[in-house]
Design a protein around this motif. Structure first.
Motif, PDB file in Angstrom:
ATOM      1  N   MET A 229       0.823  -1.201   0.000  1.00 25.99           N
ATOM      2  CA  MET A 229       0.000   0.000   0.000  1.00 25.99           C
ATOM      3  C   MET A 229       0.863   1.259   0.000  1.00 25.99           C
ATOM      4  N   LEU A 230       1.916   1.274   0.795  1.00 29.04           N
ATOM      5  CA  LEU A 230       2.810   2.430   0.820  1.00 29.04           C
ATOM      6  C   LEU A 230       3.505   2.609  -0.524  1.00 29.04           C
ATOM      7  N   TYR A 231       3.838   1.503  -1.175  1.00 27.41           N
ATOM      8  CA  TYR A 231       4.457   1.578  -2.495  1.00 27.41           C
ATOM      9  C   TYR A 231       3.480   2.193  -3.505  1.00 27.41           C
ATOM     10  N   LEU A 232       2.217   1.750  -3.458  1.00 27.64           N
ATOM     11  CA  LEU A 232       1.213   2.299  -4.360  1.00 27.64           C
ATOM     12  C   LEU A 232       1.013   3.787  -4.114  1.00 27.64           C
ATOM     13  N   LEU A 233       1.026   4.187  -2.853  1.00 28.14           N
ATOM     14  CA  LEU A 233       0.789   5.581  -2.509  1.00 28.14           C
ATOM     15  C   LEU A 233       1.939   6.483  -2.961  1.00 28.14           C
ATOM     16  N   PHE A 234       3.155   6.169  -2.514  1.00 28.81           N
ATOM     17  CA  PHE A 234       4.265   7.086  -2.769  1.00 28.81           C
ATOM     18  C   PHE A 234       4.917   6.879  -4.140  1.00 28.81           C
ATOM     19  N   ALA A 235       5.210   5.624  -4.476  1.00 32.09           N
ATOM     20  CA  ALA A 235       5.858   5.379  -5.767  1.00 32.09           C
ATOM     21  C   ALA A 235       4.846   5.424  -6.902  1.00 32.09           C
ATOM     22  N   GLY A 236       3.740   4.660  -6.757  1.00 28.41           N
ATOM     23  CA  GLY A 236       2.775   4.556  -7.839  1.00 28.41           C
ATOM     24  C   GLY A 236       2.030   5.837  -8.121  1.00 28.41           C
ATOM     25  N   SER A 237       1.847   6.675  -7.117  1.00 30.43           N
ATOM     26  CA  SER A 237       1.103   7.920  -7.309  1.00 30.43           C
ATOM     27  C   SER A 237       2.040   9.122  -7.383  1.00 30.43           C
ATOM     28  N   VAL A 238       2.614   9.531  -6.250  1.00 32.69           N
ATOM     29  CA  VAL A 238       3.341  10.798  -6.191  1.00 32.69           C
ATOM     30  C   VAL A 238       4.582  10.788  -7.079  1.00 32.69           C
ATOM     31  N   ILE A 239       5.479   9.821  -6.884  1.00 34.13           N
ATOM     32  CA  ILE A 239       6.747   9.817  -7.627  1.00 34.13           C
ATOM     33  C   ILE A 239       6.511   9.598  -9.119  1.00 34.13           C
ATOM     34  N   ALA A 240       5.671   8.620  -9.452  1.00 34.56           N
ATOM     35  CA  ALA A 240       5.441   8.308 -10.867  1.00 34.56           C
ATOM     36  C   ALA A 240       4.761   9.459 -11.598  1.00 34.56           C
ATOM     37  N   PHE A 241       3.797  10.126 -10.963  1.00 30.05           N
ATOM     38  CA  PHE A 241       3.127  11.247 -11.623  1.00 30.05           C
ATOM     39  C   PHE A 241       4.095  12.402 -11.852  1.00 30.05           C
ATOM     40  N   ALA A 242       4.959  12.675 -10.862  1.00 32.62           N
ATOM     41  CA  ALA A 242       5.944  13.738 -11.035  1.00 32.62           C
ATOM     42  C   ALA A 242       6.916  13.396 -12.165  1.00 32.62           C
ATOM     43  N   ALA A 243       7.365  12.137 -12.213  1.00 25.90           N
ATOM     44  CA  ALA A 243       8.275  11.707 -13.273  1.00 25.90           C
ATOM     45  C   ALA A 243       7.600  11.772 -14.644  1.00 25.90           C
ATOM     46  N   TYR A 244       6.331  11.372 -14.689  1.00 28.31           N
ATOM     47  CA  TYR A 244       5.585  11.400 -15.949  1.00 28.31           C
ATOM     48  C   TYR A 244       5.425  12.831 -16.454  1.00 28.31           C
ATOM     49  N   SER A 245       5.104  13.737 -15.538  1.00 28.55           N
ATOM     50  CA  SER A 245       4.949  15.138 -15.918  1.00 28.55           C
ATOM     51  C   SER A 245       6.262  15.709 -16.454  1.00 28.55           C
ATOM     52  N   TYR A 246       7.378  15.379 -15.803  1.00 27.90           N
ATOM     53  CA  TYR A 246       8.681  15.879 -16.254  1.00 27.90           C
ATOM     54  C   TYR A 246       9.042  15.304 -17.619  1.00 27.90           C
ATOM     55  N   ALA A 247       8.792  14.021 -17.812  1.00 31.52           N
ATOM     56  CA  ALA A 247       9.091  13.401 -19.100  1.00 31.52           C
ATOM     57  C   ALA A 247       8.275  14.039 -20.218  1.00 31.52           C
ATOM     58  N   LEU A 248       6.991  14.317 -19.958  1.00 32.87           N
ATOM     59  CA  LEU A 248       6.141  14.950 -20.968  1.00 32.87           C
ATOM     60  C   LEU A 248       6.646  16.344 -21.343  1.00 32.87           C
ATOM     61  N   ARG A 249       7.247  17.026 -20.366  1.00 31.25           N
ATOM     62  CA  ARG A 249       7.702  18.387 -20.604  1.00 31.25           C
ATOM     63  C   ARG A 249       8.923  18.425 -21.512  1.00 31.25           C
ATOM     64  N   HIS A 250       9.725  17.362 -21.509  1.00 30.13           N
ATOM     65  CA  HIS A 250      11.015  17.429 -22.198  1.00 30.13           C
ATOM     66  C   HIS A 250      11.222  16.351 -23.262  1.00 30.13           C
TER      67      HIS A 250
END
Length: 329
Positions: A229-250
């Motif tokens: 559950m902690l993996y889904l919360l922090f990695a699957g949601s927060v970290i992955a969304f931030a990484a996805y947004s950065y990748a889309l930008r560049h």
């Protein structure tokens, strides 16, 4: 190594690392969901994870000096949260109870079929072309090849398997409706802020559903399910969304979207190696057929490509706000 116009070589390198993180993290969330379901009921699992994820992501954005969407946008984002998370994420999590995690990832690859169908039904939406009809037929044949032997076995196992497949298709419909709504009614200034609000509202809807179904009485945690559950919360949601947004930008949008073809490979491999889920040659052949049909349905015509070039920024906004559910349980 190509990237978006205006991005420095260093930004492009970091964007590639972010893209790899998206591929790995969202490919592993299927395993984490399957593990969490051992002691956490499906709707409460989705609700706790997404509501908390929205709060954490929103708090991080505010701490970074970035504003959340204005209150007048909350109603539209709540609608998106319902379709993307309550219907989309909830359908996936509920269906995963009865299906191997790898098979779940492969079946979610049918989302483009439903997106084309929803768009065709919307006023002024995209209409079917012959190639897309053929692609739908090819993809449907792949789905039948993939799931029919298990459904045909009959008994409780066959019924549950069929319910799982139906639940995943309902999830795909929810994502497709949400995606269509996004293109017409939502144009976020900050895609991460909009994603945070979507997650929060969607999580609330899932918690209400879990409460109505009496899931709190079945909720418990072990060390393993807590870690998942902690993996889904922090990695699957927060970290992955931030990484996805950065990748889309560049990076180019088409390049970033390739993660959707890598996620199922990772999910199938982990399900087989970690959980001992069955893997048959039929699954590999069916996945290839579904992929072929998906490419036929989703590939734009030459005229469509030209119009899409001038709309890259809006495409980035749509892709980033659509993604919180698509391909990611």
């Amino acid at each position: 190594m190509s990237g978006a116009a205006g991005s420095s070589p260093a930004q492009i390198r970091r964007a590639w690392f972010a893209w790899v993180a998206v591929c790995v993290i969202w490919g592993t969330t299927y395993l984490a969901v399957k593990v969490s379901l051992e002691t956490v009921p499906p709707f409460l699992m989705g609700g706790l994870r997404n509501a908390a994820g929205g709060i954490v992501l929103g708090a991080w954005l505010r701490a970074s000096g970035r504003a959340l969407p204005p209150r007048e946008a909350w109603g539209r984002l709540a609608i998106l949260g319902f379709f993307m998370f309550m219907i989309g994420n909830g359908g996936v999590v509920w269906g995963t109870q009865f299906l191997p995690s790898g098979l779940t990832a492969v079946l979610i690859g049918t989302s483009p079929f439903w997106m084309v169908g929803v768009e065709a039904m919307v006023a002024r939406g995209t209409q079917f072309h012959l190639r897309q009809w053929i692609g739908l037929a090819v993809g449907f044949a792949g789905i039948v090849l993939l799931v029919w032997p298990d459904i045909a076995q009959g008994g409780a196992g066959g019924r549950n398997f069929a319910l799982g497949v139906i639940s995943l298709q309902i999830a795909c419909v929810g994502w497709s409706i949400g995606s269509s709504y996004t293109r017409r009614h939502v144009m976020p200034a900050d895609v991460l802020g909009s994603a945070a609000m979507q997650m929060f509202f969607g999580g609330l809807f899932l918690l209400i559903a879990g409460t109505a179904l009496g899931e709190w009485g079945s909720l418990s945690f072990t060390g393993t399910t807590s870690a998942a559950m902690l993996y889904l919360l922090f990695a699957g949601s927060v970290i992955a969304f931030a990484a996805y947004s950065y990748a889309l930008r560049h990076l180019d949008v088409a390049t970033v979207s390739l993660y959707t073809y890598i996620n199922p490979i990772i999910a199938v491999a982990l399900g087989t190696l970690v959980l001992g889920e069955p893997f048959h040659l039929r699954m590999l052949v069916a996945a290839a057929i579904i992929l072929g049909g998906t490419l036929m349905v989703g590939r734009p015509r030459i005229g469509d490509r030209q119009s899409a070039i001038g709309n890259r920024e809006s495409t980035i906004g749509e892709s980033a706000i659509d993604k919180p559910a698509i391909g990611n349980p």
